[in-house]
Design a protein around this motif. Structure first.
Motif, PDB file in Angstrom:
ATOM      1  N   SER A  27       0.805  -1.216   0.000  1.00 34.35           N
ATOM      2  CA  SER A  27       0.000   0.000   0.000  1.00 34.35           C
ATOM      3  C   SER A  27       0.846   1.278   0.000  1.00 34.35           C
ATOM      4  N   CYS A  28       2.161   1.126  -0.004  1.00 35.18           N
ATOM      5  CA  CYS A  28       3.031   2.304  -0.089  1.00 35.18           C
ATOM      6  C   CYS A  28       2.964   2.850  -1.510  1.00 35.18           C
ATOM      7  N   ALA A  29       2.431   4.058  -1.650  1.00 34.49           N
ATOM      8  CA  ALA A  29       2.217   4.645  -2.971  1.00 34.49           C
ATOM      9  C   ALA A  29       3.373   5.509  -3.434  1.00 34.49           C
ATOM     10  N   GLY A  30       4.280   5.853  -2.529  1.00 31.16           N
ATOM     11  CA  GLY A  30       5.406   6.694  -2.902  1.00 31.16           C
ATOM     12  C   GLY A  30       6.435   6.741  -1.798  1.00 31.16           C
ATOM     13  N   LEU A  31       7.714   6.732  -2.182  1.00 36.53           N
ATOM     14  CA  LEU A  31       8.817   6.760  -1.231  1.00 36.53           C
ATOM     15  C   LEU A  31       9.681   7.979  -1.519  1.00 36.53           C
ATOM     16  N   ILE A  32      10.015   8.723  -0.460  1.00 38.21           N
ATOM     17  CA  ILE A  32      10.871   9.901  -0.588  1.00 38.21           C
ATOM     18  C   ILE A  32      12.073   9.707   0.328  1.00 38.21           C
ATOM     19  N   LEU A  33      13.257   9.785  -0.236  1.00 38.27           N
ATOM     20  CA  LEU A  33      14.490   9.592   0.515  1.00 38.27           C
ATOM     21  C   LEU A  33      15.249  10.909   0.568  1.00 38.27           C
ATOM     22  N   ILE A  34      15.513  11.392   1.776  1.00 37.05           N
ATOM     23  CA  ILE A  34      16.159  12.682   1.985  1.00 37.05           C
ATOM     24  C   ILE A  34      17.553  12.445   2.571  1.00 37.05           C
ATOM     25  N   ASP A  35      18.580  12.568   1.725  1.00 37.40           N
ATOM     26  CA  ASP A  35      19.958  12.300   2.177  1.00 37.40           C
ATOM     27  C   ASP A  35      19.974  11.027   3.030  1.00 37.40           C
ATOM     28  N   ALA A  36      19.411   9.982   2.474  1.00 41.22           N
ATOM     29  CA  ALA A  36      19.081   8.792   3.255  1.00 41.22           C
ATOM     30  C   ALA A  36      20.217   7.775   3.317  1.00 41.22           C
ATOM     31  N   GLN A  37      20.213   7.033   4.403  1.00 42.20           N
ATOM     32  CA  GLN A  37      21.102   5.891   4.530  1.00 42.20           C
ATOM     33  C   GLN A  37      20.367   4.660   4.013  1.00 42.20           C
ATOM     34  N   GLY A  38      20.870   4.075   2.948  1.00 43.46           N
ATOM     35  CA  GLY A  38      20.219   2.897   2.399  1.00 43.46           C
ATOM     36  C   GLY A  38      21.167   1.805   1.983  1.00 43.46           C
ATOM     37  N   PHE A  39      22.461   2.084   2.034  1.00 45.87           N
ATOM     38  CA  PHE A  39      23.435   1.102   1.568  1.00 45.87           C
ATOM     39  C   PHE A  39      24.497   0.788   2.618  1.00 45.87           C
ATOM     40  N   VAL A  40      24.246   1.207   3.862  1.00 46.61           N
ATOM     41  CA  VAL A  40      25.120   0.863   4.982  1.00 46.61           C
ATOM     42  C   VAL A  40      24.285   0.088   5.984  1.00 46.61           C
ATOM     43  N   ASP A  41      24.569  -1.203   6.133  1.00 47.23           N
ATOM     44  CA  ASP A  41      23.799  -2.051   7.029  1.00 47.23           C
ATOM     45  C   ASP A  41      24.460  -2.168   8.398  1.00 47.23           C
ATOM     46  N   GLY A  42      23.627  -2.288   9.426  1.00 48.33           N
ATOM     47  CA  GLY A  42      24.120  -2.584  10.762  1.00 48.33           C
ATOM     48  C   GLY A  42      24.764  -1.414  11.470  1.00 48.33           C
ATOM     49  N   VAL A  43      25.301  -1.712  12.670  1.00 46.93           N
ATOM     50  CA  VAL A  43      25.946  -0.697  13.502  1.00 46.93           C
ATOM     51  C   VAL A  43      27.397  -1.049  13.802  1.00 46.93           C
TER      52      VAL A  43
END
Length: 371
Positions: free
Chosen positions: A195-211
């Motif tokens: 049901s997610c109709a749109g995603l907005i990424l603002i200077d987002a972290q998406g390719f660094v996994d874990g801590v």
């Protein structure tokens, strides 16, 4: 080339707007009012105290704090034995004369921040006709912490999903935006919600996994490490790193009010729980996003390199476009709220977003209650 201090900040996730968002913590003697009775009809936490804005001069912050409320959402018993948790949020209702048919927009803050991070952006989105909700991630902001047994990344995403289902209806279309580490949470939710109709990424972290190694530390050492996040020197460093126009935005007030939430009772335990859980793992979820996506990036982001990460999002997401925000660092929603609001509004009202939303509405029916 990043300095050793910057690398440490990046490791901890403090590159999010935590030191610059201007959110306010409850006084220590009030911060633990979290396991409170809820109204049987609305499930609103009637004893929730809004953030204390005493001594703060920014009107947008004061207004946003007054709007904040908290609602109980159902979660599995391994997250909370009571079967629910209190999630705090701020709503800016769409201006009636400009209201559109777009789904509601959820704004997800960065690492250890709160919905008040969006105090400058939310009103502008509402003025353009968008129902806007800035939602606190479980364990951060002003969410319930007492009586919660897990603040893991999985628990955070589950609570966020439950908030969406509770507020709007299980299959009702919605759009979601995430800034910095909040982008990881937004990605993980969008990947599992048709049901997610749109995603907005603002200077987002998406390719660094874990801590990193933090996940393996014994609890006493983890608490010591987490305690560093409260230190004024570290907050000052994060404050300076977040903006392009440091003189205007990286103010002493921003640093002070950005640190107050750490004084809430239960903050340390919630943070350690998250760190020891291993953190978010969004990288494998990015290609799974089916909805249209807008990638917004501050041209002068000195924390997450836009040429590397922004372009990678566009290459990896099935249906995405990129828009740069000039004269802007890591936090466009704080440093350039007008440009950011305009970009988001244009995206949500574009043919691709409207087409996606209309298709979902046709198959899911009427929107649910919206307190």
């Amino acid at each position: 080339m990043k300095t050793s201090t910057q690398r440490v900040l990046l490791f901890w996730g403090v590159f999010s707007p935590v030191a610059t968002s201007g959110f306010l913590g409850q006084p220590r003697n009030r911060a633990s009012i979290v396991s409170s009775p809820l109204h049987s009809a609305t499930m609103t936490d009637l004893t929730f105290s809004t953030p204390d804005t005493t001594g703060i001069g920014e009107h947008a912050c004061i207004d946003a704090a007054k709007r904040m409320t908290r609602v109980a959402v159902p979660v599995p018993n391994d997250i909370s034995p009571s079967g629910s948790v209190g999630i705090s949020y701020i709503k800016w209702a769409a201006e009636k004369s400009k209201r559109t048919n777009n789904p509601p927009l959820i704004l997800v803050h960065g690492f250890d921040s709160s919905g008040l991070e969006y105090r400058r952006l939310g009103p502008k989105l509402a003025a353009s006709g968008i129902d806007t909700y800035a939602v606190d991630i479980l364990g951060w902001g002003f969410t319930q912490v007492d009586g919660v047994t897990s603040f893991s990344a999985a628990a955070k995403v589950k609570a966020l999903e439950s908030f969406v289902d509770t507020m709007f209806g299980k299959d009702t279309p919605f759009c979601i935006a995430g800034a910095s580490l909040g982008g990881a949470a937004a990605i993980e939710l969008a990947a599992i919600k048709d049901s997610c109709a749109g995603l907005i990424l603002i200077d987002a972290q998406g390719f660094v996994d874990g801590v990193g190694p933090m996940a393996m530390l014994p609890t006493p050492l983890a608490k010591l490490g987490v305690g560093v996040l409260r230190s004024i020197p570290l907050r000052n460093s994060a404050n300076q790193m977040s903006y392009y126009d440091k003189e205007t935005f990286a103010t002493e007030e921003a640093q002070v009010i950005g640190r107050l939430h750490c004084l809430r009772d239960g903050w340390t335990e919630a943070m350690v729980s998250f760190m020891q859980s291993g953190g978010f793992s969004p990288s494998s979820k990015v290609p799974l996003i089916n909805s249209p996506a807008l990638v917004l990036w501050g041209r002068q982001d000195g924390i997450l390199e836009g040429k590397q990460y922004a372009n990678k999002f566009v290459e990896t997401l099935p249906n995405a476009r990129l828009q740069w925000i000039d004269e802007c660092g890591h936090v466009p929603h704080l440093e350039q709220p007008d440009l950011t609001a305009s970009a988001i509004s244009n995206f949500l009202t574009s043919d691709v977003a409207v087409k996606s939303s209309s298709s979902l509405l046709g198959s899911t029916g009427t929107r649910g209650p919206q307190p």
